[in-house]
Design an enzyme around this catalytic site. Sequence first.
Site, PDB file in Angstrom:
ATOM      1  N   CYS A  79       1.347  -1.344  -0.033  1.00 12.02           N
ATOM      2  CA  CYS A  79      -0.473   0.531   0.128  1.00 12.02           C
ATOM      3  C   CYS A  79       0.863   1.407   0.055  1.00 12.02           C
ATOM      4  CB  CYS A  79      -0.628   0.404   1.483  1.00 12.02           C
ATOM      5  SG  CYS A  79      -2.077   1.197   1.361  1.00 12.02           S
TER       6      CYS A  79
ATOM      7  N   CYS B 264      -0.551   4.067   1.930  1.00 17.50           N
ATOM      8  CA  CYS B 264      -0.125   4.014   3.659  1.00 17.50           C
ATOM      9  C   CYS B 264       1.328   4.464   4.110  1.00 17.50           C
ATOM     10  CB  CYS B 264      -1.203   3.127   4.455  1.00 17.50           C
ATOM     11  SG  CYS B 264      -2.384   1.401   3.314  1.00 17.50           S
ATOM     12  N   ASP B 265       2.228   3.931   2.892  1.00 15.30           N
ATOM     13  CA  ASP B 265       3.424   3.657   4.059  1.00 15.30           C
ATOM     14  C   ASP B 265       4.417   4.402   2.593  1.00 15.30           C
ATOM     15  OD1 ASP B 265       2.406   1.631   5.166  1.00 15.30           O
ATOM     16  OD2 ASP B 265       2.814   0.049   4.025  1.00 15.30           O
TER      17      ASP B 265
END
Length: 309
Positions: free
Chosen positions: A132, A135-136
């Site tokens: 992701c 997200c990261d």
Amino acid sequence: MEKVVILGSGPAGLTAALYSARAFLSPLVIEGPQSGGQLTTTTDVDNFPGFPKGITGPELIEQMREQVLRFGTRFEGRNVEKVSVKGNGIHIQCDDGEPIETMTLIVASGASARYLGLPSERALMGQGVSACATCDGFFFKEKEIVVVGGGDTALEEALFLTRFGRKVTVIHRRDVLRASKIMQERARANKKIEFLWNKDVIEVKDVSQGRVTGVRLRDSQDGSEIDYPCEGFFLGIGHTPNSRFLEGVVEMDSKGYIRTFGGSRTSVPGIFAAGDVQDPIYRQAITAAGSGCMASIDAERYLEGLSEH
Ligand code: NDP
């Protein structure tokens, strides 16, 4: 007993909820582990009609949810473990609380990112391995990043990651991309993106250091192996449908996609499927939303049929 229970809260589930609520069926949405679904982890959505300037995935979901709430849908933040059919009713077992009985079930549980399945990949999850980018990506400022895959997901991740990384290398197992032309053009035009062709990742390094330091690659043409340094390792190799809780209940294909027959009907009367959990081909927010609408109408007609008997 509930009339309509919807599993999943992405565009398919929320559209099914919107239609069911407006048909006075008082739907109950079981949100699942990722409220809002995959759209909440994407960035700009430029291909959902009605937003000429584009909209972000999380904003689009938020607006859908707001619209659904106007008509009185109930949401529960639970995870489904098992579904079974008992007479005319459908029994839903969650990982907590009381089981739910319903007359119809709309399965809109989506799909989850796939991993290569390497032991080293599993060992370094969260230590540089991610599926992701949204997200990261933030954690990889000025770092070297690789993205595995050759489809739209991989290129979208790669483009997003150029906001953070010094360099982003797309590693593909063939020499032809599967991604759409427009994504290919955007990726090729981005100076931070490089491509490595015909390479299979055979190991993520370095488990002994407890963080990603590079990848071991094998050339799919001549079998030669090289080490390629990186600090971030992102997967963009497609998705697996979230249908395990229905194994042995409804018909599925070999990959676990739920089979639908003429609209959203599954092999079990009263169970309908919408969105990515039944769609290995299109997998777009707009097609998911459309199939959620179909599932709600199919469930409504099924309920009408029951009340006539
Ligand atoms: P795809 O199935 O399209 O692509 C998966 C890619 O990963 C392929 O290039 C495939 O290689 C590669 N791959 C699969 N398994 C492995 C493996 N074990 N090892 C190495 N490589 C592997 O999936 P996507 O998730 O990219 O896209 C799915 C759908 O979602 C598409 O319809 C796409 O258009 C859509 N989408 C649209 C977006 C947008 O419009 N912005 C964004 C993201 C997705 P190979 O090519 O050799 O099979």
